[in-house]
Design an enzyme around this catalytic site. Sequence first.
Site: not given
Ligand code: AMP
Length: 400
Positions: A37, A39-40, A42, A59, A155
């Site tokens: 995934g 996200g904002a 990384g 992450k 949020d």
């Molecule tokens: P984030 O950078 O935390 O906003 O995460 C971005 C995306 O990565 C999320 O919407 C999930 O789809 C995926 N993701 C983040 N953390 C996890 C995790 N612990 N297990 C599985 N997918 C994750």
Amino acid sequence: MAENDNVANNHGGFYTRVFGDTEFVVPARYNGLTPRGLGAQGTVCAAYDTVTQQNVAIKKLSRPFQNVTHAKRAYREFKLMKLVNHKNIIGLLNAFTPQRSLEEFQDVYLVMELMDANLCQVIQMDLDHERMSYLLYQMLCGIKHLHSAGIIHRDLKPSNIVVKSDCTLKILDFGLARTAGTTFMMTPYVVTRYYRAPEVILGMGYKENVDIWSVGCIMGEMIRGGVLFPGTDHIDQWNKIIEQLGTPSQDFMMRLQPTVRNYVENRPRYPGFAFDRLFPDVLFPSDSSEHNRLKASQARDLLSRMLVIDPERRISVDEALLHPYINVWYDEGEVNAPAPGPYDHSVDEREHTVEQWKELIYQEVMEYEHSHNPSSPRATQQQAVPQQIPDEEPPQPNRR
Ligand code: AMP
């Protein structure tokens, strides 16, 4: 994201893999990196931890100190992840940086439990009442736990909530800092505001049940199969809210700041729709045969108490946990888990330069590495480097 060939430049037990334009540099204990995934903050990869023999999510926060907004967020998230311990909030399993000195410091990697999907993917599915109410129950338990540490999220959104195929759920982040909104976020990443409560949109004071609004939006979306209030900006979003729920009372208007009130009072007046029009029976799954309280009428009743514009009239988290649609899952140990240590809110108010944030974040990572892997040569070698920056540091004139 396309995966390039493995770049196996083993340095200090770390190896590199490249996915599109993102490089992951991780300790050799983590195998089978697979992008999951974006996200904002990384990129997230799934991996297998050969030491603990479990699947993990890693992450990468790229240059988390690149500007003060990113830095503050990264620092806050890291601090809070270390503090909070609840089955419905993502837990930190490890944290590291592949760089070996403050001068070289670039990236932070957070290792978490691996989940299967985020809630955006689950909302698309036809959920039965059992699953829907169990997911909502877990969200409420996680939120209540954050509140017990003095953290009001503000949020919550489907992309920041993750689930497993066994229907367990975890909240991924800690929402807006108290001072959020005062800094300008320069990022190509589009911030989703559809789930933000009226009091956040209208810049009012807020209390814990600000997070109930977001749960209501998520529940409504599970039922309707589409975003309830998909505004292009705050103004458009406010319109979407009042068109469906009706213009709020005069009493609510009186609590708005004068300029906002002037705007809100001059919108056309809407009577709003009854909840059985907004969420007609056909949208709901069939009533549960196992739990007689898990049926459309109870689900709709809960929605009508959560999607209330005026927070003074909206249900509280505790009341929601006791609602018939939710309390079938009630477990004292989950609802009233011991509160984490109190969160030091001065973090939210801190002002530092990018260089100072860099040092603070580096120091946190070093402290973590040292306390969790004390025997690692890296941990001992890096310990001595950073100096504590005093909290009372005066604001710097040319902060970026
Ligand atoms: P984030 O950078 O935390 O906003 O995460 C971005 C995306 O990565 C999320 O919407 C999930 O789809 C995926 N993701 C983040 N953390 C996890 C995790 N612990 N297990 C599985 N997918 C994750």
